[in-house]
Design an enzyme around this catalytic site. Structure first.
Site, PDB file in Angstrom:
ATOM      1  N   ASP A  34      22.256   7.718   2.529  1.00 50.38           N
ATOM      2  CA  ASP A  34      22.134   6.396   3.170  1.00 50.38           C
ATOM      3  C   ASP A  34      23.278   6.200   4.162  1.00 50.38           C
ATOM      4  O   ASP A  34      23.082   5.672   5.256  1.00 50.38           O
ATOM      5  CB  ASP A  34      22.209   5.293   2.100  1.00 50.38           C
ATOM      6  CG  ASP A  34      21.011   5.337   1.167  1.00 50.38           C
ATOM      7  OD1 ASP A  34      20.803   4.376   0.413  1.00 50.38           O
ATOM      8  OD2 ASP A  34      20.273   6.349   1.215  1.00 50.38           O
ATOM      9  N   ALA A  35      24.475   6.673   3.767  1.00 48.86           N
ATOM     10  CA  ALA A  35      25.669   6.472   4.625  1.00 48.86           C
ATOM     11  C   ALA A  35      25.460   7.170   5.963  1.00 48.86           C
ATOM     12  O   ALA A  35      25.686   6.585   7.026  1.00 48.86           O
ATOM     13  CB  ALA A  35      26.890   7.020   3.918  1.00 48.86           C
ATOM     14  N   GLU A  36      24.942   8.407   5.897  1.00 46.86           N
ATOM     15  CA  GLU A  36      24.718   9.190   7.136  1.00 46.86           C
ATOM     16  C   GLU A  36      23.670   8.478   7.985  1.00 46.86           C
ATOM     17  O   GLU A  36      23.835   8.294   9.192  1.00 46.86           O
ATOM     18  CB  GLU A  36      24.233  10.598   6.745  1.00 46.86           C
ATOM     19  CG  GLU A  36      23.743  11.488   7.879  1.00 46.86           C
ATOM     20  CD  GLU A  36      24.861  11.889   8.842  1.00 46.86           C
ATOM     21  OE1 GLU A  36      26.035  11.627   8.516  1.00 46.86           O
ATOM     22  OE2 GLU A  36      24.549  12.390   9.931  1.00 46.86           O
ATOM     23  N   ASP A  38      22.852   5.277   8.010  1.00 46.24           N
ATOM     24  CA  ASP A  38      23.402   4.035   8.595  1.00 46.24           C
ATOM     25  C   ASP A  38      24.360   4.345   9.746  1.00 46.24           C
ATOM     26  O   ASP A  38      24.374   3.653  10.760  1.00 46.24           O
ATOM     27  CB  ASP A  38      24.132   3.226   7.515  1.00 46.24           C
ATOM     28  CG  ASP A  38      23.140   2.711   6.458  1.00 46.24           C
ATOM     29  OD1 ASP A  38      23.576   2.337   5.357  1.00 46.24           O
ATOM     30  OD2 ASP A  38      21.925   2.730   6.753  1.00 46.24           O
ATOM     31  N   LEU A  84     -14.016  -7.809  -0.486  1.00 48.12           N
ATOM     32  CA  LEU A  84     -14.656  -6.900  -1.436  1.00 48.12           C
ATOM     33  C   LEU A  84     -15.397  -7.712  -2.487  1.00 48.12           C
ATOM     34  O   LEU A  84     -14.912  -8.747  -2.925  1.00 48.12           O
ATOM     35  CB  LEU A  84     -13.567  -6.084  -2.151  1.00 48.12           C
ATOM     36  CG  LEU A  84     -13.002  -4.893  -1.402  1.00 48.12           C
ATOM     37  CD1 LEU A  84     -11.674  -4.486  -1.988  1.00 48.12           C
ATOM     38  CD2 LEU A  84     -13.987  -3.744  -1.462  1.00 48.12           C
ATOM     39  N   GLU A 113      -9.014   3.881  -5.733  1.00 49.68           N
ATOM     40  CA  GLU A 113      -7.642   3.563  -5.291  1.00 49.68           C
ATOM     41  C   GLU A 113      -7.093   2.381  -6.077  1.00 49.68           C
ATOM     42  O   GLU A 113      -7.854   1.494  -6.468  1.00 49.68           O
ATOM     43  CB  GLU A 113      -7.650   3.177  -3.806  1.00 49.68           C
ATOM     44  CG  GLU A 113      -8.154   4.256  -2.900  1.00 49.68           C
ATOM     45  CD  GLU A 113      -8.491   3.738  -1.502  1.00 49.68           C
ATOM     46  OE1 GLU A 113      -8.173   2.580  -1.177  1.00 49.68           O
ATOM     47  OE2 GLU A 113      -9.093   4.508  -0.755  1.00 49.68           O
ATOM     48  N   LYS A 115      -5.634  -1.150  -6.343  1.00 48.89           N
ATOM     49  CA  LYS A 115      -5.819  -2.308  -5.448  1.00 48.89           C
ATOM     50  C   LYS A 115      -4.466  -3.018  -5.323  1.00 48.89           C
ATOM     51  O   LYS A 115      -4.067  -3.787  -6.174  1.00 48.89           O
ATOM     52  CB  LYS A 115      -6.872  -3.253  -6.007  1.00 48.89           C
ATOM     53  CG  LYS A 115      -7.258  -4.368  -5.028  1.00 48.89           C
ATOM     54  CD  LYS A 115      -8.480  -5.160  -5.500  1.00 48.89           C
ATOM     55  CE  LYS A 115      -8.883  -6.221  -4.491  1.00 48.89           C
ATOM     56  NZ  LYS A 115      -7.825  -7.246  -4.278  1.00 48.89           N
ATOM     57  N   GLU A 170      -2.396  -2.421   3.058  1.00 49.18           N
ATOM     58  CA  GLU A 170      -1.825  -3.581   2.372  1.00 49.18           C
ATOM     59  C   GLU A 170      -0.311  -3.527   2.491  1.00 49.18           C
ATOM     60  O   GLU A 170       0.320  -2.563   2.049  1.00 49.18           O
ATOM     61  CB  GLU A 170      -2.242  -3.534   0.888  1.00 49.18           C
ATOM     62  CG  GLU A 170      -2.223  -4.866   0.200  1.00 49.18           C
ATOM     63  CD  GLU A 170      -3.527  -5.661   0.419  1.00 49.18           C
ATOM     64  OE1 GLU A 170      -4.445  -5.135   1.085  1.00 49.18           O
ATOM     65  OE2 GLU A 170      -3.597  -6.783  -0.063  1.00 49.18           O
ATOM     66  N   LYS A 286     -14.800   3.184  -3.909  1.00 43.64           N
ATOM     67  CA  LYS A 286     -15.557   3.336  -2.659  1.00 43.64           C
ATOM     68  C   LYS A 286     -16.449   4.567  -2.744  1.00 43.64           C
ATOM     69  O   LYS A 286     -16.015   5.614  -3.261  1.00 43.64           O
ATOM     70  CB  LYS A 286     -14.592   3.542  -1.473  1.00 43.64           C
ATOM     71  CG  LYS A 286     -13.621   2.384  -1.274  1.00 43.64           C
ATOM     72  CD  LYS A 286     -12.540   2.720  -0.258  1.00 43.64           C
ATOM     73  CE  LYS A 286     -11.561   1.571  -0.183  1.00 43.64           C
ATOM     74  NZ  LYS A 286     -10.407   1.854   0.704  1.00 43.64           N
TER      75      LYS A 286
END
Ligand code: 0OX
Length: 326
Positions: A34-36, A38, A84, A113, A115, A170, A286
């Site tokens: 994360d540091a790299e 940022d 749906l 899937e 929902k 979504e 589906k």
């Protein structure tokens, strides 16, 4: 740094940040710390402020959020975003299966899937670049929330191929982010959100994208609305293609050979639901073959080739110093 060097460094940073962002937010497999990440983002922000004329539309710095809008523009959906039909028990699913098999004239297979309980949105890409994001609205007319959706880190600004495509999915707020947001709201003496769906909708309906940028929103894409220059024959294939383009799809999706397998899948996820990092309110089933979907068509408001099996409401509790609020 001179202008040419800045231009090259900014292009390099955009490339790296998009690639690192894809691994972190779409694949959930970070390849840098994360540091790299940022540090590189701050370097790009600095260069963009020193050379504003070199800022590009698809720069990852748009994730931080630009200026507030006065209002949202309306967007007409070329293909309506439908709702749906619902199923509430096994018999409803078997009735659905019978209607579908009779309508198609032979047995069908299904794509199942989770929902996701969030806000339905449409994403449009031209030449592989994200150009328009809209809410479902009333199914025909939605709101242009492109700037807010650009702050959703798992929505790529550029696809892996320069295609024209419209996808739907979504947008949602993970349970943990919802908890943290509500604790912050309660501590600020503000009204907490009732559930993650309202929190996601409320965040995406803010005129100031800097607010959405801080809400840690995420997305799963689940339908291919418009596609040029490519032929797909099943929903499962469409999901695979979307994933190859760099779009985030939900890996729990399953191809079921018949309604018995669908029922098994539904029962298994009722058990596993509390362990998910995000809220689901059921399972979407589906018909997998796109030819069969075409044959079945639509009622006034829903496809005949899909149904939502609804789970009972899942409670998420918000605690503040141990006070149970739910
Ligand atoms: N909330 C969901 O996760 C979800 C909603 N809708 C659909 O499909 C609709 C769209 C095209 C036909 C039915 N799939 C989903 N996974």
């Amino acid at each position: 740094m001179d202008r040419i060097a800045a231009e090259n460094r900014m292009a390099e940073l955009r490339e790296k940040l998009e690639e690192y962002g894809y691994h972190y937010y779409v694949l959930d497999k970070p390849i840098v710390s994360d540091a790299e990440f940022d540090k590189l983002m701050q370097e790009l922000v600095k260069l963009e402020s020193d050379f504003p004329e070199l800022i590009t539309e698809d720069s990852p710095t748009v994730r931080i959020g630009g200026n507030p809008l006065p209002h949202f523009e309306k967007v007409q959906h070329e293909i309506p975003m439908l709702s749906l039909g619902n199923a509430f028990n096994e018999q409803d699913l078997r009735d659905f299966d019978r209607r579908v098999s009779e309508g198609v004239g032979q047995p069908v297979t299904y794509a199942c899937e989770l929902k996701i309980d969030g806000l339905a949105v449409s994403l449009k890409y031209e030449n592989g670049r994200f150009i328009l994001g809209a809410t479902r609205g009333d199914g025909t007319t939605g709101e242009n929330i492109t700037n807010n959706l650009k702050t959703v880190r798992s929505i790529p600004m550029k696809l892996k191929e320069a295609v024209d495509i419209e996808v739907r999915g979504e947008a949602f707020m993970p349970k943990q982010s919802f908890e943290k947001l509500n604790v912050a709201k309660l501590e600020a003496g503000e009204e907490p959100f009732a559930n993650p769906r309202n929190a996601a909708a409320g965040s995406l309906r803010q005129l100031d994208p800097k607010i959405a940028a801080k809400r840690n929103l995420d997305i799963f894409l689940y339908s291919l609305a418009q596609l040029k220059d490519k032929e797909v024959f099943s929903h499962t294939e469409a999901l695979q293609y979307m994933s190859e383009l760099g779009l985030k799809t939900n890996k729990e999706a399953k191809h079921c050979k018949n309604i018995d397998e669908v029922i098994e899948y539904v029962d298994s996820w009722l058990e596993k639901r509390p362990h998910l990092a995000y809220e689901i309110d059921g399972i979407v089933i589906k018909v997998d073959s796109l030819d069969a979907q075409k044959k079945l068509g639509f009622t006034a408001k829903s496809p005949r080739w899909a149904i939502a099996y609804k789970f009972p409401a899942e409670e998420v509790v918000t605690t503040l110093e141990g006070i149970e609020l739910s």
